[in-house]
Every structure is written in structure tokens, then in C-alpha cells.
Design a protein around this motif. Sequence first.
Motif, PDB file in Angstrom:
ATOM      1  N   ASP A  13       0.640  -1.209  -0.032  1.00  0.00           N
ATOM      2  CA  ASP A  13       0.109   0.144   0.036  1.00  0.00           C
ATOM      3  C   ASP A  13       0.818   1.403   0.204  1.00  0.00           C
ATOM      4  O   ASP A  13       1.703   1.473   0.891  1.00  0.00           O
ATOM      5  N   GLN A  25     -10.447   9.138   8.529  1.00  0.00           N
ATOM      6  CA  GLN A  25     -10.816   8.291   7.344  1.00  0.00           C
ATOM      7  C   GLN A  25      -9.474   7.448   7.069  1.00  0.00           C
ATOM      8  O   GLN A  25      -9.586   6.217   6.718  1.00  0.00           O
ATOM      9  N   ARG A  28      -8.841   4.609   9.345  1.00  0.00           N
ATOM     10  CA  ARG A  28      -9.718   3.441   9.284  1.00  0.00           C
ATOM     11  C   ARG A  28      -9.375   2.519   8.039  1.00  0.00           C
ATOM     12  O   ARG A  28      -9.211   1.382   8.202  1.00  0.00           O
ATOM     13  N   ARG A  29      -9.008   3.485   6.880  1.00  0.00           N
ATOM     14  CA  ARG A  29      -8.536   3.002   5.752  1.00  0.00           C
ATOM     15  C   ARG A  29      -7.258   2.082   5.896  1.00  0.00           C
ATOM     16  O   ARG A  29      -6.962   0.901   5.356  1.00  0.00           O
ATOM     17  N   ARG A  31      -5.976   0.599   8.583  1.00  0.00           N
ATOM     18  CA  ARG A  31      -6.207  -0.509   9.371  1.00  0.00           C
ATOM     19  C   ARG A  31      -6.776  -1.601   8.513  1.00  0.00           C
ATOM     20  O   ARG A  31      -6.485  -2.944   8.746  1.00  0.00           O
ATOM     21  N   GLU A  32      -8.075  -1.072   7.766  1.00  0.00           N
ATOM     22  CA  GLU A  32      -8.530  -2.044   6.596  1.00  0.00           C
ATOM     23  C   GLU A  32      -7.535  -2.541   5.928  1.00  0.00           C
ATOM     24  O   GLU A  32      -7.628  -3.973   5.323  1.00  0.00           O
ATOM     25  N   ARG A  33      -6.505  -2.083   5.338  1.00  0.00           N
ATOM     26  CA  ARG A  33      -5.547  -2.455   4.351  1.00  0.00           C
ATOM     27  C   ARG A  33      -4.386  -3.336   4.984  1.00  0.00           C
ATOM     28  O   ARG A  33      -3.549  -3.759   4.193  1.00  0.00           O
ATOM     29  N   GLY A  34      -4.521  -3.465   6.384  1.00  0.00           N
ATOM     30  CA  GLY A  34      -3.645  -4.418   7.139  1.00  0.00           C
ATOM     31  C   GLY A  34      -2.207  -3.699   7.945  1.00  0.00           C
ATOM     32  O   GLY A  34      -1.527  -4.449   8.280  1.00  0.00           O
TER      33      GLY A  34
END
Length: 71
Positions: A13, A25, A28-29, A31-34
Amino acid sequence: MAPIPTPPAEPQDSPDGYVGLDAEQAERRARERGWSTVRALPPGAIITMEYRVGRLNFEVRDGRVARAWKG
């Protein structure tokens, strides 16, 4: 002799994709991406220079990500 440990893989990423996003935002993004650790810092913050695999750093100005980098 014990084997040399393999460090965990980092998310594939680009930190550049977070610049300009709202700080909440962006976190959050990330953490969602690892990303295992997400650190939001004010401009000019004094930080340590050690590199931590899986950590994403944000410099936050006025609630928006102004700069992002790994480690």
C-alpha cells in the motif's frame, strides 16, 4: 542455533494515497488494508527514528493528512 526470524510482511500500500484524506478516514482505511500500527502526529513532532514493520505514520494538519510514510 535458532533460525533467524522472518519479519512480518508489510501491506502493499502506498503512503501517498493517504495524503489529503481526513485523519480519521485515513486511519480507518490503513487498518482495513492491514497496517498493524497507525500513528497520527502533529507537524514538527519529535519522534524516534527506528523503523517498525507494519507501521504507517501520518502528519496531520487541521484534521487532514499532510504527509504519510512507512515505519
